[in-house]
Design a protein around this motif. Sequence first.
Motif, PDB file in Angstrom:
ATOM      1  N   LEU A 256       0.851  -1.195   0.000  1.00 20.38           N
ATOM      2  CA  LEU A 256       0.000   0.000   0.000  1.00 20.38           C
ATOM      3  C   LEU A 256       0.884   1.242   0.000  1.00 20.38           C
ATOM      4  O   LEU A 256       1.704   1.422   0.898  1.00 20.38           O
ATOM      5  CB  LEU A 256      -0.911   0.016   1.238  1.00 20.38           C
ATOM      6  CG  LEU A 256      -1.809  -1.215   1.434  1.00 20.38           C
ATOM      7  CD1 LEU A 256      -2.558  -1.101   2.749  1.00 20.38           C
ATOM      8  CD2 LEU A 256      -2.783  -1.369   0.277  1.00 20.38           C
ATOM      9  N   TYR A 257       0.713   2.093  -1.007  1.00 20.02           N
ATOM     10  CA  TYR A 257       1.502   3.321  -1.124  1.00 20.02           C
ATOM     11  C   TYR A 257       0.564   4.526  -1.081  1.00 20.02           C
ATOM     12  O   TYR A 257      -0.292   4.672  -1.963  1.00 20.02           O
ATOM     13  CB  TYR A 257       2.285   3.346  -2.432  1.00 20.02           C
ATOM     14  CG  TYR A 257       3.346   2.272  -2.536  1.00 20.02           C
ATOM     15  CD1 TYR A 257       4.583   2.437  -1.905  1.00 20.02           C
ATOM     16  CD2 TYR A 257       3.124   1.121  -3.275  1.00 20.02           C
ATOM     17  CE1 TYR A 257       5.572   1.466  -2.003  1.00 20.02           C
ATOM     18  CE2 TYR A 257       4.102   0.142  -3.376  1.00 20.02           C
ATOM     19  CZ  TYR A 257       5.321   0.313  -2.740  1.00 20.02           C
ATOM     20  OH  TYR A 257       6.285  -0.653  -2.834  1.00 20.02           O
ATOM     21  N   PRO A 258       0.690   5.398  -0.090  1.00 25.47           N
ATOM     22  CA  PRO A 258      -0.152   6.599  -0.073  1.00 25.47           C
ATOM     23  C   PRO A 258       0.295   7.587  -1.140  1.00 25.47           C
ATOM     24  O   PRO A 258       1.496   7.808  -1.341  1.00 25.47           O
ATOM     25  CB  PRO A 258       0.080   7.168   1.330  1.00 25.47           C
ATOM     26  CG  PRO A 258       1.424   6.660   1.726  1.00 25.47           C
ATOM     27  CD  PRO A 258       1.582   5.321   1.085  1.00 25.47           C
ATOM     28  N   VAL A 259      -0.665   8.185  -1.841  1.00 26.50           N
ATOM     29  CA  VAL A 259      -0.375   9.171  -2.879  1.00 26.50           C
ATOM     30  C   VAL A 259      -1.339  10.347  -2.706  1.00 26.50           C
ATOM     31  O   VAL A 259      -2.430  10.200  -2.166  1.00 26.50           O
ATOM     32  CB  VAL A 259      -0.520   8.583  -4.301  1.00 26.50           C
ATOM     33  CG1 VAL A 259       0.586   7.577  -4.585  1.00 26.50           C
ATOM     34  CG2 VAL A 259      -1.881   7.921  -4.481  1.00 26.50           C
ATOM     35  N   LYS A 260      -0.911  11.504  -3.158  1.00 23.16           N
ATOM     36  CA  LYS A 260      -1.726  12.708  -3.003  1.00 23.16           C
ATOM     37  C   LYS A 260      -2.718  12.897  -4.141  1.00 23.16           C
ATOM     38  O   LYS A 260      -3.677  13.663  -4.018  1.00 23.16           O
ATOM     39  CB  LYS A 260      -0.811  13.929  -2.906  1.00 23.16           C
ATOM     40  CG  LYS A 260       0.061  13.912  -1.660  1.00 23.16           C
ATOM     41  CD  LYS A 260       0.930  15.149  -1.578  1.00 23.16           C
ATOM     42  CE  LYS A 260       1.792  15.129  -0.299  1.00 23.16           C
ATOM     43  NZ  LYS A 260       2.670  16.306  -0.207  1.00 23.16           N
ATOM     44  N   SER A 261      -2.470  12.233  -5.275  1.00 22.66           N
ATOM     45  CA  SER A 261      -3.382  12.385  -6.417  1.00 22.66           C
ATOM     46  C   SER A 261      -3.351  11.097  -7.241  1.00 22.66           C
ATOM     47  O   SER A 261      -2.557  10.188  -6.985  1.00 22.66           O
ATOM     48  CB  SER A 261      -2.984  13.586  -7.274  1.00 22.66           C
ATOM     49  OG  SER A 261      -1.732  13.342  -7.899  1.00 22.66           O
ATOM     50  N   THR A 262      -4.211  11.037  -8.246  1.00 22.33           N
ATOM     51  CA  THR A 262      -4.269   9.860  -9.110  1.00 22.33           C
ATOM     52  C   THR A 262      -3.595  10.126 -10.451  1.00 22.33           C
ATOM     53  O   THR A 262      -3.950   9.519 -11.466  1.00 22.33           O
ATOM     54  CB  THR A 262      -5.742   9.448  -9.342  1.00 22.33           C
ATOM     55  OG1 THR A 262      -6.433  10.544  -9.958  1.00 22.33           O
ATOM     56  CG2 THR A 262      -6.418   9.081  -8.037  1.00 22.33           C
ATOM     57  N   THR A 263      -2.619  10.994 -10.457  1.00 22.85           N
ATOM     58  CA  THR A 263      -1.945  11.322 -11.715  1.00 22.85           C
ATOM     59  C   THR A 263      -0.986  10.207 -12.106  1.00 22.85           C
ATOM     60  O   THR A 263      -0.584   9.358 -11.302  1.00 22.85           O
ATOM     61  CB  THR A 263      -1.173  12.639 -11.579  1.00 22.85           C
ATOM     62  OG1 THR A 263      -0.184  12.495 -10.551  1.00 22.85           O
ATOM     63  CG2 THR A 263      -2.111  13.785 -11.241  1.00 22.85           C
ATOM     64  N   LEU A 264      -0.590  10.229 -13.371  1.00 27.09           N
ATOM     65  CA  LEU A 264       0.357   9.245 -13.883  1.00 27.09           C
ATOM     66  C   LEU A 264       1.705   9.362 -13.171  1.00 27.09           C
ATOM     67  O   LEU A 264       2.355   8.343 -12.870  1.00 27.09           O
ATOM     68  CB  LEU A 264       0.530   9.447 -15.398  1.00 27.09           C
ATOM     69  CG  LEU A 264       1.581   8.575 -16.083  1.00 27.09           C
ATOM     70  CD1 LEU A 264       1.207   7.101 -15.989  1.00 27.09           C
ATOM     71  CD2 LEU A 264       1.757   8.992 -17.545  1.00 27.09           C
ATOM     72  N   GLU A 265       2.116  10.582 -12.861  1.00 32.42           N
ATOM     73  CA  GLU A 265       3.419  10.794 -12.229  1.00 32.42           C
ATOM     74  C   GLU A 265       3.481  10.107 -10.866  1.00 32.42           C
ATOM     75  O   GLU A 265       4.474   9.437 -10.527  1.00 32.42           O
ATOM     76  CB  GLU A 265       3.699  12.296 -12.079  1.00 32.42           C
ATOM     77  CG  GLU A 265       3.983  13.027 -13.384  1.00 32.42           C
ATOM     78  CD  GLU A 265       2.734  13.242 -14.218  1.00 32.42           C
ATOM     79  OE1 GLU A 265       1.600  13.107 -13.653  1.00 32.42           O
ATOM     80  OE2 GLU A 265       2.871  13.522 -15.419  1.00 32.42           O
ATOM     81  N   ASP A 266       2.411  10.266 -10.045  1.00 40.57           N
ATOM     82  CA  ASP A 266       2.400   9.626  -8.729  1.00 40.57           C
ATOM     83  C   ASP A 266       2.401   8.104  -8.853  1.00 40.57           C
ATOM     84  O   ASP A 266       3.064   7.401  -8.076  1.00 40.57           O
ATOM     85  CB  ASP A 266       1.178  10.088  -7.934  1.00 40.57           C
ATOM     86  CG  ASP A 266       1.369  11.479  -7.339  1.00 40.57           C
ATOM     87  OD1 ASP A 266       2.509  11.975  -7.372  1.00 40.57           O
ATOM     88  OD2 ASP A 266       0.379  12.067  -6.857  1.00 40.57           O
TER      89      ASP A 266
END
Length: 316
Positions: A256-266
């Motif tokens: 599980l990796y927390p991310v701030k957005s659902t963009t391709l970069e993240d």
Amino acid sequence: MSQKTTQAEEKYSSYELEVLAVVNALKKFRTYLLGNPFKIITDCSAFQKTMDKKDLVTRIARWALLLEEYDYDIVHSSSQRMQHVDALSRYPVTIITSDTLTARLQRAQQEDENIQNLKSLIGTNNATDFFTKNEILYKYVDGRELIAAPKDMQTELIKLAHEKGHFSSAKTEEIVKREFFIPNLSKQVQNVIINCVPCILANKKCGKKEGFLNPIPKEDVPLSTYVHFIGPSPSTNKRYQHILTIIDAFTKFTWLYPVKSTTLEDALDKLKLQQKTFGNPKRMITDKGSPFNSKGFDDYCTEENIQNLRITTGVP
């Protein structure tokens, strides 16, 4: 056997239609009747008398000549004894089958305010097509006497007609029009059919059919296939709102990796972090989310020699 009359035959008298029915039946079953004695049983008493006449109109004479090649006897039977046969030639749906329904219609008309108003207008210019018979209000429509259906019984009468054979809208409307006058009939018939459970269950689905399922075969070694997707979550203090989930298809081990957005970069940033520790899988199974359905993600998979398999949206 049965058949519809042509437009010309519809204009025949009732007697001529009786003879026409006999003639058509003989033509239909000629191979069985020719050379064998048989009886023609009919409730048309004028049939035999006419056949014995010397002077016949052209049409009847032609039919009489056709009957000459058969060995038959005409037997007259009263209408009371022919009811079982008459049922076959009558329209298959008879709405008024007993006096009970007629009595209910009479009582319902007495309680219907609109029908009572129409009765009071009979004889004036506002209700020239309406008349009463046996205390029931009728309306002349195209030469036919139709019962003015009270509002409380309109839906019931349409259901009676429809459920005799679960006919289409046009057919149901045609049956109702044979005996009843109902304003806005087409709309009411459609409402009844739309809510008819047997019709809903029996109707075949239209349009595009469901496709075949294409299961993805599993690998028999760990870390060869990843299934991953992004799910929205409540925001944390560090503004992480989503979790990139990576599951090993063989061991079901999960990262599980927390991310701030659902963009391709993240998404690519976390995949590269995964790659440093465990290497690249042979394939990844993704849904059709925007980061995984982009050209950038396809380029990444091509560069890293990863097969990208997309599954149906909404069933990750």
